[in-house]
Design a protein around this motif. Structure first.
Motif, PDB file in Angstrom:
ATOM      1  N   ASN A   7      25.664 -25.164  -9.757  1.00 18.54           N
ATOM      2  CA  ASN A   7      25.991 -26.373  -9.019  1.00 18.54           C
ATOM      3  C   ASN A   7      26.259 -26.055  -7.550  1.00 18.54           C
ATOM      4  O   ASN A   7      25.819 -26.769  -6.665  1.00 18.54           O
ATOM      5  CB  ASN A   7      27.193 -27.066  -9.662  1.00 18.54           C
ATOM      6  CG  ASN A   7      27.401 -28.453  -9.134  1.00 18.54           C
ATOM      7  OD1 ASN A   7      26.527 -29.029  -8.494  1.00 18.54           O
ATOM      8  ND2 ASN A   7      28.561 -29.005  -9.389  1.00 18.54           N
ATOM      9  N   HIS A   8      26.990 -24.961  -7.286  1.00 19.06           N
ATOM     10  CA  HIS A   8      27.247 -24.563  -5.896  1.00 19.06           C
ATOM     11  C   HIS A   8      25.951 -24.170  -5.200  1.00 19.06           C
ATOM     12  O   HIS A   8      25.743 -24.500  -4.041  1.00 19.06           O
ATOM     13  CB  HIS A   8      28.241 -23.400  -5.845  1.00 19.06           C
ATOM     14  CG  HIS A   8      29.636 -23.791  -6.196  1.00 19.06           C
ATOM     15  ND1 HIS A   8      30.316 -24.793  -5.545  1.00 19.06           N
ATOM     16  CD2 HIS A   8      30.483 -23.308  -7.126  1.00 19.06           C
ATOM     17  CE1 HIS A   8      31.523 -24.918  -6.062  1.00 19.06           C
ATOM     18  NE2 HIS A   8      31.652 -24.024  -7.040  1.00 19.06           N
ATOM     19  N   ARG A  13      21.857 -25.342  -1.221  1.00 20.52           N
ATOM     20  CA  ARG A  13      20.437 -25.547  -0.919  1.00 20.52           C
ATOM     21  C   ARG A  13      20.217 -26.939  -0.310  1.00 20.52           C
ATOM     22  O   ARG A  13      19.503 -27.089   0.678  1.00 20.52           O
ATOM     23  CB  ARG A  13      19.597 -25.377  -2.183  1.00 20.52           C
ATOM     24  CG  ARG A  13      18.107 -25.518  -1.907  1.00 20.52           C
ATOM     25  CD  ARG A  13      17.261 -25.225  -3.120  1.00 20.52           C
ATOM     26  NE  ARG A  13      17.407 -23.814  -3.482  1.00 20.52           N
ATOM     27  CZ  ARG A  13      17.718 -23.396  -4.705  1.00 20.52           C
ATOM     28  NH1 ARG A  13      17.905 -24.252  -5.680  1.00 20.52           N
ATOM     29  NH2 ARG A  13      17.826 -22.114  -4.957  1.00 20.52           N
ATOM     30  N   ALA A  14      20.841 -27.961  -0.892  1.00 15.83           N
ATOM     31  CA  ALA A  14      20.678 -29.326  -0.373  1.00 15.83           C
ATOM     32  C   ALA A  14      21.248 -29.441   1.036  1.00 15.83           C
ATOM     33  O   ALA A  14      20.621 -30.049   1.913  1.00 15.83           O
ATOM     34  CB  ALA A  14      21.356 -30.321  -1.306  1.00 15.83           C
ATOM     35  N   VAL A  15      22.414 -28.849   1.266  1.00 21.88           N
ATOM     36  CA  VAL A  15      23.016 -28.888   2.607  1.00 21.88           C
ATOM     37  C   VAL A  15      22.139 -28.131   3.598  1.00 21.88           C
ATOM     38  O   VAL A  15      21.919 -28.584   4.727  1.00 21.88           O
ATOM     39  CB  VAL A  15      24.454 -28.327   2.575  1.00 21.88           C
ATOM     40  CG1 VAL A  15      24.994 -28.144   3.985  1.00 21.88           C
ATOM     41  CG2 VAL A  15      25.368 -29.246   1.785  1.00 21.88           C
ATOM     42  N   VAL A  17      18.868 -27.635   3.490  1.00 19.45           N
ATOM     43  CA  VAL A  17      17.666 -28.424   3.777  1.00 19.45           C
ATOM     44  C   VAL A  17      18.012 -29.596   4.684  1.00 19.45           C
ATOM     45  O   VAL A  17      17.289 -29.891   5.646  1.00 19.45           O
ATOM     46  CB  VAL A  17      17.001 -28.909   2.469  1.00 19.45           C
ATOM     47  CG1 VAL A  17      15.900 -29.926   2.744  1.00 19.45           C
ATOM     48  CG2 VAL A  17      16.452 -27.723   1.700  1.00 19.45           C
ATOM     49  N   PHE A  18      19.146 -30.261   4.423  1.00 24.29           N
ATOM     50  CA  PHE A  18      19.554 -31.383   5.261  1.00 24.29           C
ATOM     51  C   PHE A  18      19.805 -30.931   6.691  1.00 24.29           C
ATOM     52  O   PHE A  18      19.347 -31.565   7.644  1.00 24.29           O
ATOM     53  CB  PHE A  18      20.806 -32.051   4.688  1.00 24.29           C
ATOM     54  CG  PHE A  18      21.355 -33.135   5.564  1.00 24.29           C
ATOM     55  CD1 PHE A  18      20.678 -34.337   5.708  1.00 24.29           C
ATOM     56  CD2 PHE A  18      22.529 -32.954   6.264  1.00 24.29           C
ATOM     57  CE1 PHE A  18      21.163 -35.339   6.528  1.00 24.29           C
ATOM     58  CE2 PHE A  18      23.033 -33.946   7.087  1.00 24.29           C
ATOM     59  CZ  PHE A  18      22.345 -35.142   7.213  1.00 24.29           C
ATOM     60  N   LEU A  19      20.543 -29.832   6.868  1.00 28.81           N
ATOM     61  CA  LEU A  19      20.830 -29.346   8.219  1.00 28.81           C
ATOM     62  C   LEU A  19      19.560 -28.908   8.943  1.00 28.81           C
ATOM     63  O   LEU A  19      19.397 -29.177  10.137  1.00 28.81           O
ATOM     64  CB  LEU A  19      21.837 -28.196   8.158  1.00 28.81           C
ATOM     65  CG  LEU A  19      23.243 -28.581   7.712  1.00 28.81           C
ATOM     66  CD1 LEU A  19      24.116 -27.339   7.585  1.00 28.81           C
ATOM     67  CD2 LEU A  19      23.867 -29.579   8.667  1.00 28.81           C
ATOM     68  N   ALA A  20      18.638 -28.254   8.229  1.00 27.36           N
ATOM     69  CA  ALA A  20      17.368 -27.859   8.836  1.00 27.36           C
ATOM     70  C   ALA A  20      16.571 -29.090   9.259  1.00 27.36           C
ATOM     71  O   ALA A  20      16.011 -29.134  10.370  1.00 27.36           O
ATOM     72  CB  ALA A  20      16.565 -26.998   7.870  1.00 27.36           C
ATOM     73  N   PHE A  59      17.282 -32.066  -4.529  1.00 21.61           N
ATOM     74  CA  PHE A  59      17.619 -30.664  -4.701  1.00 21.61           C
ATOM     75  C   PHE A  59      18.778 -30.377  -5.646  1.00 21.61           C
ATOM     76  O   PHE A  59      18.917 -29.258  -6.112  1.00 21.61           O
ATOM     77  CB  PHE A  59      17.914 -30.015  -3.342  1.00 21.61           C
ATOM     78  CG  PHE A  59      16.680 -29.762  -2.536  1.00 21.61           C
ATOM     79  CD1 PHE A  59      15.919 -28.632  -2.759  1.00 21.61           C
ATOM     80  CD2 PHE A  59      16.262 -30.667  -1.574  1.00 21.61           C
ATOM     81  CE1 PHE A  59      14.763 -28.404  -2.035  1.00 21.61           C
ATOM     82  CE2 PHE A  59      15.115 -30.439  -0.837  1.00 21.61           C
ATOM     83  CZ  PHE A  59      14.364 -29.304  -1.063  1.00 21.61           C
ATOM     84  N   LYS A  60      19.628 -31.340  -5.925  1.00 22.77           N
ATOM     85  CA  LYS A  60      20.772 -31.087  -6.808  1.00 22.77           C
ATOM     86  C   LYS A  60      20.464 -31.564  -8.223  1.00 22.77           C
ATOM     87  O   LYS A  60      19.906 -32.633  -8.411  1.00 22.77           O
ATOM     88  CB  LYS A  60      22.028 -31.802  -6.297  1.00 22.77           C
ATOM     89  CG  LYS A  60      22.732 -31.044  -5.200  1.00 22.77           C
ATOM     90  CD  LYS A  60      24.057 -31.657  -4.832  1.00 22.77           C
ATOM     91  CE  LYS A  60      25.062 -31.724  -5.915  1.00 22.77           C
ATOM     92  NZ  LYS A  60      25.730 -30.504  -6.286  1.00 22.77           N
TER      93      LYS A  60
END
Length: 110
Positions: A7-8, A13-15, A17-20, A59-60
């Protein structure tokens, strides 16, 4: 324990991708200017919330964060949703909200 670590990893990974994506969009906005090309909505705050919702849903494995973000975006843009639904929104939107509420209540009481 493994599910929690996974889960972490999904969250990171989602964070990431979002920041990128935000970095790419900000850089592109500085270079070409979305507003000057008739696309001011690309960099609006509520659109960024939608980007985050889609990325977290994608992604989650736990979809709760993505669904909450999508719900917040939907509430913020209820006027857009109603205008897209047109005359059907008078019946469809309340019925959908009722069904979603019943479903969430049922899921929480299981």
């Amino acid at each position: 324990m493994t599910a929690k670590a996974s889960n972490h990893k999904d969250t990171y990974r989602a964070v990431a991708v979002f920041l990128a994506l935000m970095g790419i969009l900000y850089l592109a906005d500085r270079l070409i200017g979305f507003a000057s090309h008739g696309l001011p909505w690309v960099m609006q705050k509520d659109t960024m919330l939608l980007y985050a919702a889609v990325i977290f849903l994608w992604f989650k494995s736990d979809k709760s964060v993505g669904l909450v973000l999508a719900g917040i975006w939907l509430i913020q843009n209820i006027g857009l949703v109603v205008s897209l639904l047109g005359q059907m929104s008078g019946y469809l939107l309340p019925a959908a909200l009722l069904l979603i509420g019943i479903l969430l209540y049922w899921l929480s009481s299981r």
